[in-house]
Design an enzyme around this catalytic site. Structure first.
Site, PDB file in Angstrom:
ATOM      1  N   SER A   1       0.865  -1.167   0.000  1.00 33.86           N
ATOM      2  CA  SER A   1       0.000   0.000   0.000  1.00 33.86           C
ATOM      3  C   SER A   1       0.908   1.225   0.000  1.00 33.86           C
ATOM      4  CB  SER A   1      -0.862  -0.032   1.269  1.00 33.86           C
ATOM      5  OG  SER A   1      -1.592   1.166   1.418  1.00 33.86           O
TER       6      SER A   1
ATOM      7  N   GLU B   1     -11.021   0.723  -3.248  1.00 30.45           N
ATOM      8  CA  GLU B   1     -11.288   0.400  -1.846  1.00 30.45           C
ATOM      9  C   GLU B   1     -11.931   1.595  -1.149  1.00 30.45           C
ATOM     10  OE1 GLU B   1      -7.740  -1.159  -0.070  1.00 30.45           O
ATOM     11  OE2 GLU B   1      -8.524  -0.994   1.964  1.00 30.45           O
TER      12      GLU B   1
ATOM     13  N   ASP C   1     -13.627  -1.737   3.175  1.00 25.67           N
ATOM     14  CA  ASP C   1     -12.688  -1.859   4.297  1.00 25.67           C
ATOM     15  C   ASP C   1     -13.398  -1.316   5.541  1.00 25.67           C
ATOM     16  OD1 ASP C   1     -10.692  -1.347   6.196  1.00 25.67           O
ATOM     17  OD2 ASP C   1      -9.256  -0.467   4.817  1.00 25.67           O
TER      18      ASP C   1
HETATM   19  O1  OSB Z   1      -7.049   1.715   4.609  1.00 25.06           O
HETATM   20  O2  OSB Z   1      -5.839   0.025   4.353  1.00 25.06           O
HETATM   21  C1  OSB Z   1      -6.025   1.122   4.868  1.00 25.06           C
HETATM   22  C2  OSB Z   1      -2.949   2.184   6.882  1.00 25.06           C
HETATM   23  C3  OSB Z   1      -3.553   2.818   7.944  1.00 25.06           C
HETATM   24  C4  OSB Z   1      -4.926   2.943   7.970  1.00 25.06           C
HETATM   25  C5  OSB Z   1      -5.691   2.400   6.944  1.00 25.06           C
HETATM   26  C6  OSB Z   1      -5.096   1.739   5.888  1.00 25.06           C
HETATM   27  C7  OSB Z   1      -3.694   1.662   5.843  1.00 25.06           C
HETATM   28  C8  OSB Z   1      -2.957   1.055   4.746  1.00 25.06           C
HETATM   29  C9  OSB Z   1      -1.583   0.580   5.050  1.00 25.06           C
HETATM   30  O3  OSB Z   1      -3.364   0.998   3.618  1.00 25.06           O
HETATM   31  C10 OSB Z   1      -1.469  -0.892   5.005  1.00 25.06           C
HETATM   32  C11 OSB Z   1      -0.152  -1.349   5.564  1.00 25.06           C
HETATM   33  O4  OSB Z   1       0.811  -1.379   4.810  1.00 25.06           O
HETATM   34  O5  OSB Z   1      -0.100  -1.688   6.767  1.00 25.06           O
HETATM   35 MG    MG Z   2      -8.232   0.609   3.244  1.00 27.06          MG
END
Ligand code: OSB
Ligand code: MG
Length: 375
Positions: free
Chosen positions: A135, A213, A238
Protein backbone atom coordinates in the site's frame (compact mmCIF):
# COMPACT_ATOMS: atom_id res chain seq x y z
CA UNK A 1 -7.26 -22.48 29.85
CA UNK A 2 -6.98 -20.24 32.87
CA UNK A 3 -6.15 -16.60 32.08
CA UNK A 4 -3.52 -15.98 34.72
CA UNK A 5 -2.48 -12.44 33.87
CA UNK A 6 -2.91 -9.71 31.29
CA UNK A 7 -0.31 -7.04 30.64
CA UNK A 8 -1.09 -4.01 28.53
CA UNK A 9 1.68 -1.77 27.29
CA UNK A 10 2.11 1.10 24.90
CA UNK A 11 5.19 1.27 22.71
CA UNK A 12 6.35 4.11 20.49
CA UNK A 13 7.73 3.24 17.04
CA UNK A 14 8.80 5.65 14.32
CA UNK A 15 7.99 4.74 10.72
CA UNK A 16 10.95 4.94 8.35
CA UNK A 17 9.01 7.42 6.26
CA UNK A 18 5.68 9.25 6.69
CA UNK A 19 2.57 7.47 5.36
CA UNK A 20 -0.07 9.74 3.81
CA UNK A 21 -3.69 8.77 3.28
CA UNK A 22 -6.78 10.84 2.48
CA UNK A 23 -7.30 11.31 6.25
CA UNK A 24 -3.80 12.41 7.24
CA UNK A 25 -0.10 11.69 7.63
CA UNK A 26 1.32 9.15 10.09
CA UNK A 27 4.96 9.10 11.14
CA UNK A 28 5.10 8.10 14.79
CA UNK A 29 3.05 5.12 15.85
CA UNK A 30 1.67 4.59 19.36
CA UNK A 31 0.94 0.88 19.49
CA UNK A 32 -0.66 -1.10 22.31
CA UNK A 33 0.60 -4.64 22.88
CA UNK A 34 -1.29 -7.17 24.98
CA UNK A 35 0.44 -10.08 26.72
CA UNK A 36 -1.78 -12.80 28.13
CA UNK A 37 -0.38 -15.59 30.30
CA UNK A 38 -2.54 -18.72 30.33
CA UNK A 39 -1.51 -22.19 31.49
CA UNK A 40 2.02 -20.87 31.90
CA UNK A 41 2.44 -19.77 28.27
CA UNK A 42 2.64 -16.17 27.17
CA UNK A 43 0.67 -15.02 24.10
CA UNK A 44 0.80 -11.64 22.39
CA UNK A 45 -1.65 -9.50 20.47
CA UNK A 46 -1.47 -6.03 18.92
CA UNK A 47 -4.11 -3.31 19.05
CA UNK A 48 -4.23 -1.78 15.57
CA UNK A 49 -5.83 1.58 16.35
CA UNK A 50 -4.55 4.78 14.84
CA UNK A 51 -3.39 7.62 17.06
CA UNK A 52 -6.42 9.70 15.96
CA UNK A 53 -10.02 8.64 15.25
CA UNK A 54 -9.64 9.32 11.51
CA UNK A 55 -9.73 5.81 10.02
CA UNK A 56 -12.39 4.53 12.41
CA UNK A 57 -13.68 5.79 15.78
CA UNK A 58 -11.05 4.03 17.90
CA UNK A 59 -7.69 5.47 19.00
CA UNK A 60 -4.73 4.20 21.01
CA UNK A 61 -6.17 5.98 24.04
CA UNK A 62 -9.76 4.71 23.69
CA UNK A 63 -8.36 1.18 23.42
CA UNK A 64 -6.26 1.69 26.55
CA UNK A 65 -9.39 2.86 28.39
CA UNK A 66 -11.61 0.02 27.19
CA UNK A 67 -9.03 -2.71 27.80
CA UNK A 68 -7.96 -1.45 31.20
CA UNK A 69 -11.40 -0.53 32.55
CA UNK A 70 -13.54 -3.27 31.00
CA UNK A 71 -11.82 -6.07 29.08
CA UNK A 72 -8.86 -7.02 31.28
CA UNK A 73 -10.83 -6.99 34.57
CA UNK A 74 -13.56 -9.16 32.97
CA UNK A 75 -11.13 -11.81 31.77
CA UNK A 76 -8.31 -12.08 34.25
CA UNK A 77 -8.53 -15.09 36.57
CA UNK A 78 -11.26 -16.74 34.47
CA UNK A 79 -11.33 -19.94 32.41
CA UNK A 80 -11.78 -20.13 28.64
CA UNK A 81 -12.12 -23.35 26.69
CA UNK A 82 -11.00 -21.78 23.41
CA UNK A 83 -9.74 -18.39 22.28
CA UNK A 84 -12.98 -18.20 20.26
CA UNK A 85 -14.91 -18.01 23.56
CA UNK A 86 -13.49 -14.54 24.23
CA UNK A 87 -15.61 -12.83 21.57
CA UNK A 88 -19.03 -13.80 23.05
CA UNK A 89 -17.73 -12.99 26.55
CA UNK A 90 -17.11 -9.40 25.40
CA UNK A 91 -20.48 -9.02 23.65
CA UNK A 92 -21.64 -6.56 26.32
CA UNK A 93 -19.02 -4.08 25.13
CA UNK A 94 -20.35 -2.33 22.02
CA UNK A 95 -17.86 -1.55 19.28
CA UNK A 96 -14.19 -1.16 20.24
CA UNK A 97 -13.32 -4.05 17.94
CA UNK A 98 -9.62 -3.19 17.84
CA UNK A 99 -9.34 -3.19 21.63
CA UNK A 100 -11.09 -6.57 21.76
CA UNK A 101 -8.96 -8.01 18.95
CA UNK A 102 -5.69 -7.16 20.71
CA UNK A 103 -6.76 -9.25 23.70
CA UNK A 104 -8.52 -12.07 21.84
CA UNK A 105 -5.58 -12.54 19.48
CA UNK A 106 -3.15 -12.84 22.41
CA UNK A 107 -5.32 -15.70 23.70
CA UNK A 108 -5.19 -17.35 20.25
CA UNK A 109 -1.39 -17.23 20.48
CA UNK A 110 -1.57 -18.82 23.97
CA UNK A 111 -3.88 -21.56 22.74
CA UNK A 112 -1.70 -22.31 19.71
CA UNK A 113 1.37 -22.68 21.92
CA UNK A 114 -0.55 -24.69 24.51
CA UNK A 115 -1.66 -27.13 21.81
CA UNK A 116 1.72 -27.12 20.04
CA UNK A 117 0.21 -25.79 16.78
CA UNK A 118 1.26 -22.96 14.48
CA UNK A 119 -1.33 -20.18 14.82
CA UNK A 120 -2.15 -20.50 11.11
CA UNK A 121 -3.24 -24.13 11.68
CA UNK A 122 -5.24 -23.28 14.80
CA UNK A 123 -7.28 -20.64 12.95
CA UNK A 124 -7.96 -23.16 10.16
CA UNK A 125 -5.45 -21.97 7.59
CA UNK A 126 -4.26 -24.17 4.76
CA UNK A 127 -1.69 -22.12 2.81
CA UNK A 128 2.03 -22.44 3.54
CA UNK A 129 2.94 -19.30 1.67
CA UNK A 130 0.98 -16.09 1.24
CA UNK A 131 1.03 -13.54 -1.60
CA UNK A 132 1.99 -9.97 -0.75
CA UNK A 133 1.09 -6.56 -2.07
CA UNK A 134 1.99 -3.07 -0.89
CA UNK A 135 0.00 0.00 0.00
CA UNK A 136 1.66 3.22 -1.15
CA UNK A 137 0.92 6.53 0.52
CA UNK A 138 -0.02 9.68 -1.39
CA UNK A 139 3.00 11.33 -3.05
CA UNK A 140 3.87 14.88 -4.04
CA UNK A 141 3.57 14.21 -7.78
CA UNK A 142 2.87 11.33 -10.20
CA UNK A 143 6.55 10.82 -11.10
CA UNK A 144 7.51 10.30 -7.44
CA UNK A 145 4.77 7.67 -7.21
CA UNK A 146 5.91 5.92 -10.41
CA UNK A 147 9.44 5.73 -8.97
CA UNK A 148 8.16 4.20 -5.76
CA UNK A 149 6.03 1.65 -7.65
CA UNK A 150 9.07 0.61 -9.66
CA UNK A 151 11.06 0.03 -6.48
CA UNK A 152 8.34 -2.15 -4.94
CA UNK A 153 7.89 -4.18 -8.11
CA UNK A 154 11.62 -4.86 -8.11
CA UNK A 155 11.16 -6.20 -4.56
CA UNK A 156 8.74 -8.80 -5.98
CA UNK A 157 5.42 -7.44 -4.70
CA UNK A 158 2.47 -8.80 -6.65
CA UNK A 159 -0.09 -6.05 -6.26
CA UNK A 160 0.31 -2.32 -5.91
CA UNK A 161 -2.30 -0.26 -4.08
CA UNK A 162 -2.26 3.51 -4.41
CA UNK A 163 -3.79 5.76 -1.79
CA UNK A 164 -5.91 8.44 -3.46
CA UNK A 165 -7.95 11.51 -2.53
CA UNK A 166 -9.70 14.24 -4.55
CA UNK A 167 -7.03 16.16 -6.46
CA UNK A 168 -4.51 13.34 -6.06
CA UNK A 169 -6.18 10.61 -8.03
CA UNK A 170 -6.65 10.39 -11.82
CA UNK A 171 -3.24 11.81 -12.85
CA UNK A 172 -1.45 9.56 -10.40
CA UNK A 173 -3.28 6.40 -11.44
CA UNK A 174 -2.86 7.27 -15.14
CA UNK A 175 0.90 7.76 -14.75
CA UNK A 176 1.37 4.44 -12.94
CA UNK A 177 -0.82 2.56 -15.42
CA UNK A 178 1.00 4.10 -18.40
CA UNK A 179 4.36 2.98 -17.02
CA UNK A 180 3.18 -0.49 -15.89
CA UNK A 181 0.35 -1.61 -18.19
CA UNK A 182 0.12 -5.18 -16.87
CA UNK A 183 0.48 -5.02 -13.09
CA UNK A 184 -2.25 -5.83 -10.58
CA UNK A 185 -3.20 -2.31 -9.47
CA UNK A 186 -5.79 -0.96 -7.05
CA UNK A 187 -6.66 2.27 -5.25
CA UNK A 188 -7.81 3.08 -1.71
CA UNK A 189 -9.73 6.30 -1.00
CA UNK A 190 -10.37 5.83 2.73
CA UNK A 191 -13.81 7.41 2.42
CA UNK A 192 -12.69 10.59 0.64
CA UNK A 193 -15.53 10.75 -1.95
CA UNK A 194 -19.31 11.09 -1.95
CA UNK A 195 -22.02 9.49 -4.07
CA UNK A 196 -22.22 12.72 -6.13
CA UNK A 197 -18.65 11.98 -7.27
CA UNK A 198 -19.81 8.85 -9.16
CA UNK A 199 -19.01 10.34 -12.60
CA UNK A 200 -15.53 11.26 -11.43
CA UNK A 201 -14.94 7.79 -9.95
CA UNK A 202 -16.15 6.27 -13.23
CA UNK A 203 -13.06 7.83 -14.87
CA UNK A 204 -11.05 5.24 -12.95
CA UNK A 205 -12.75 2.44 -14.92
CA UNK A 206 -10.39 3.03 -17.87
CA UNK A 207 -7.34 1.93 -15.83
CA UNK A 208 -8.45 -1.68 -15.29
CA UNK A 209 -8.06 -1.59 -11.56
CA UNK A 210 -8.52 -4.71 -9.47
CA UNK A 211 -10.67 -2.63 -7.10
CA UNK A 212 -11.52 0.73 -5.62
CA UNK A 213 -11.29 0.40 -1.85
CA UNK A 214 -13.74 2.26 0.41
CA UNK A 215 -14.53 5.25 -1.81
CA UNK A 216 -17.48 6.55 0.26
CA UNK A 217 -18.34 7.18 3.91
CA UNK A 218 -16.72 4.90 6.48
CA UNK A 219 -20.08 3.67 7.83
CA UNK A 220 -22.28 3.79 4.72
CA UNK A 221 -22.96 0.42 3.08
CA UNK A 222 -26.11 1.79 1.44
CA UNK A 223 -24.23 4.51 -0.50
CA UNK A 224 -21.74 1.94 -1.78
CA UNK A 225 -24.68 -0.19 -2.95
CA UNK A 226 -25.82 2.82 -5.00
CA UNK A 227 -22.33 3.40 -6.40
CA UNK A 228 -21.28 -0.15 -7.33
CA UNK A 229 -23.76 -0.52 -10.26
CA UNK A 230 -22.45 2.77 -11.70
CA UNK A 231 -18.88 1.46 -11.90
CA UNK A 232 -17.24 -1.33 -13.88
CA UNK A 233 -14.45 -1.56 -11.33
CA UNK A 234 -15.14 -3.71 -8.26
CA UNK A 235 -15.64 -1.86 -4.99
CA UNK A 236 -13.80 -3.37 -2.03
CA UNK A 237 -15.09 -2.45 1.41
CA UNK A 238 -12.69 -1.86 4.30
CA UNK A 239 -13.93 0.65 6.93
CA UNK A 240 -17.61 -0.39 6.54
CA UNK A 241 -17.13 -4.00 7.64
CA UNK A 242 -16.87 -4.62 11.41
CA UNK A 243 -18.36 -8.11 11.54
CA UNK A 244 -19.91 -10.95 9.55
CA UNK A 245 -23.37 -9.31 9.63
CA UNK A 246 -21.97 -6.23 7.92
CA UNK A 247 -20.28 -8.44 5.33
CA UNK A 248 -23.55 -10.24 4.63
CA UNK A 249 -25.44 -6.95 4.30
CA UNK A 250 -22.84 -5.51 1.94
CA UNK A 251 -22.81 -8.58 -0.28
CA UNK A 252 -26.59 -8.98 -0.39
CA UNK A 253 -27.06 -5.28 -1.15
CA UNK A 254 -24.46 -5.41 -3.93
CA UNK A 255 -22.33 -2.77 -2.20
CA UNK A 256 -19.03 -4.46 -3.09
CA UNK A 257 -17.50 -7.39 -4.94
CA UNK A 258 -14.40 -7.78 -2.73
CA UNK A 259 -13.86 -7.45 1.02
CA UNK A 260 -10.72 -6.43 2.90
CA UNK A 261 -10.46 -8.24 6.25
CA UNK A 262 -8.51 -6.60 9.04
CA UNK A 263 -8.23 -8.48 12.31
CA UNK A 264 -8.51 -5.34 14.41
CA UNK A 265 -11.45 -3.83 12.53
CA UNK A 266 -13.57 -6.98 12.96
CA UNK A 267 -12.56 -7.75 16.56
CA UNK A 268 -10.08 -10.62 16.25
CA UNK A 269 -9.49 -14.02 14.65
CA UNK A 270 -12.86 -15.56 15.53
CA UNK A 271 -14.93 -12.85 13.83
CA UNK A 272 -12.41 -12.64 10.97
CA UNK A 273 -13.05 -16.33 10.31
CA UNK A 274 -16.80 -15.67 10.24
CA UNK A 275 -16.37 -12.78 7.78
CA UNK A 276 -14.15 -15.03 5.67
CA UNK A 277 -16.77 -17.80 5.72
CA UNK A 278 -19.64 -15.47 4.76
CA UNK A 279 -17.58 -14.23 1.81
CA UNK A 280 -16.32 -17.63 0.72
CA UNK A 281 -19.82 -19.16 0.68
CA UNK A 282 -20.82 -16.33 -1.67
CA UNK A 283 -17.65 -16.46 -3.78
CA UNK A 284 -16.55 -12.99 -2.73
CA UNK A 285 -12.73 -12.86 -2.66
CA UNK A 286 -11.08 -11.48 0.47
CA UNK A 287 -7.60 -10.22 1.30
CA UNK A 288 -5.77 -9.15 4.44
CA UNK A 289 -5.53 -5.42 5.06
CA UNK A 290 -2.80 -3.76 7.10
CA UNK A 291 -2.67 -1.03 9.76
CA UNK A 292 1.05 -0.19 9.81
CA UNK A 293 1.54 -2.96 12.37
CA UNK A 294 4.58 -3.97 14.33
CA UNK A 295 5.82 -7.52 13.88
CA UNK A 296 3.26 -8.93 16.31
CA UNK A 297 0.30 -7.64 14.30
CA UNK A 298 2.06 -8.73 11.13
CA UNK A 299 2.49 -12.30 12.48
CA UNK A 300 -1.25 -12.46 13.24
CA UNK A 301 -2.02 -11.15 9.75
CA UNK A 302 0.14 -13.85 8.19
CA UNK A 303 -1.73 -16.57 10.13
CA UNK A 304 -5.14 -15.22 9.08
CA UNK A 305 -4.05 -14.91 5.43
CA UNK A 306 -3.64 -18.70 5.22
CA UNK A 307 -7.44 -19.25 5.23
CA UNK A 308 -8.51 -20.57 1.82
CA UNK A 309 -10.68 -17.58 0.85
CA UNK A 310 -7.69 -15.19 0.91
CA UNK A 311 -7.21 -15.43 -2.83
CA UNK A 312 -5.91 -11.90 -3.45
CA UNK A 313 -2.51 -10.54 -2.33
CA UNK A 314 -2.80 -8.69 1.00
CA UNK A 315 -1.22 -5.54 2.43
CA UNK A 316 1.12 -7.73 4.48
CA UNK A 317 4.64 -6.72 3.61
CA UNK A 318 8.19 -6.85 4.97
CA UNK A 319 9.07 -5.37 8.36
CA UNK A 320 11.89 -3.42 6.71
CA UNK A 321 9.41 -1.38 4.64
CA UNK A 322 8.18 0.21 7.88
CA UNK A 323 10.75 -0.12 10.65
CA UNK A 324 14.48 0.22 11.15
CA UNK A 325 14.11 -2.47 13.81
CA UNK A 326 11.03 -4.65 14.26
CA UNK A 327 10.15 -6.21 17.61
CA UNK A 328 10.15 -9.80 16.33
CA UNK A 329 12.97 -12.14 15.38
CA UNK A 330 13.32 -12.95 12.58
CA UNK A 331 11.63 -9.94 10.99
CA UNK A 332 8.94 -10.52 8.37
CA UNK A 333 10.70 -11.05 5.06
CA UNK A 334 9.27 -11.23 1.56
CA UNK A 335 10.75 -13.48 -1.12
CA UNK A 336 11.78 -12.17 -4.57
CA UNK A 337 8.53 -13.81 -5.78
CA UNK A 338 6.51 -11.57 -3.47
CA UNK A 339 5.54 -14.20 -0.93
CA UNK A 340 5.90 -14.74 2.81
CA UNK A 341 6.60 -18.23 4.09
CA UNK A 342 4.18 -19.13 6.88
CA UNK A 343 5.96 -20.12 10.12
CA UNK A 344 5.39 -23.73 11.13
CA UNK A 345 6.44 -23.54 14.79
CA UNK A 346 3.87 -23.29 17.61
CA UNK A 347 2.10 -19.96 18.21
CA UNK A 348 2.97 -16.83 16.25
CA UNK A 349 6.16 -18.48 14.99
CA UNK A 350 8.38 -15.47 15.66
CA UNK A 351 10.43 -14.81 18.79
CA UNK A 352 9.82 -11.52 20.58
CA UNK A 353 12.65 -9.07 21.17
CA UNK A 354 11.68 -8.40 24.77
CA UNK A 355 14.60 -6.06 25.47
CA UNK A 356 13.64 -3.90 22.53
CA UNK A 357 9.96 -3.99 23.55
CA UNK A 358 10.96 -2.86 27.06
CA UNK A 359 13.04 -0.02 25.65
CA UNK A 360 10.15 1.17 23.46
CA UNK A 361 7.55 0.93 26.25
CA UNK A 362 6.05 4.23 27.41
CA UNK A 363 3.40 2.87 29.80
CA UNK A 364 2.44 -0.50 31.20
CA UNK A 365 -0.28 -2.01 33.39
CA UNK A 366 -0.72 -5.55 34.63
CA UNK A 367 -3.76 -7.47 35.88
CA UNK A 368 -3.35 -10.53 38.09
CA UNK A 369 -5.76 -12.39 40.37
CA UNK A 370 -6.36 -10.38 43.52
CA UNK A 371 -4.87 -13.11 45.77
CA UNK A 372 -1.56 -12.82 43.93
CA UNK A 373 -1.09 -9.11 44.60
CA UNK A 374 -0.02 -9.65 48.21
CA UNK A 375 -2.95 -7.67 49.61
O1 OSB B 1 -7.05 1.71 4.61
O2 OSB B 1 -5.84 0.02 4.35
C1 OSB B 1 -6.02 1.12 4.87
C2 OSB B 1 -2.95 2.18 6.88
C3 OSB B 1 -3.55 2.82 7.94
C4 OSB B 1 -4.93 2.94 7.97
C5 OSB B 1 -5.69 2.40 6.94
C6 OSB B 1 -5.10 1.74 5.89
C7 OSB B 1 -3.69 1.66 5.84
C8 OSB B 1 -2.96 1.05 4.75
C9 OSB B 1 -1.58 0.58 5.05
O3 OSB B 1 -3.36 1.00 3.62
C10 OSB B 1 -1.47 -0.89 5.00
C11 OSB B 1 -0.15 -1.35 5.56
O4 OSB B 1 0.81 -1.38 4.81
O5 OSB B 1 -0.10 -1.69 6.77
MG1 MG C 1 -8.23 0.61 3.24
Amino acid sequence: MKIESITLREIGMRLKSPFETSFGVTQARRILLVEVVAEGVSGWGEVTTGETPSYNPETTDTAWHVISDFIAPALVDTQVQHAADINPRLAGIRGHEMAKAGVENAVWDCEAQFRGLPLSKLVGGTLEEIACGVSLGIRENPQALVNKVELELRGGYRRIKLKIKPGKDLDFVAAVRREFPKIMLSVDANSAYRLQDAAHLRELDQYELLMIEQPLNWDDIHAHAKLQPQLETAICLDECINNARHALSAIELGACRIINIKLGRVGGHSEAKRVHDVCRERKVPVWCGGMLESGIGRAHNIAMSTLPGFTLPGDVSASQRYWDEDIIDPEVEVSPQGTIRVPQTPGLGFALRRDLIDRLTTRKQEWKPVFATGI
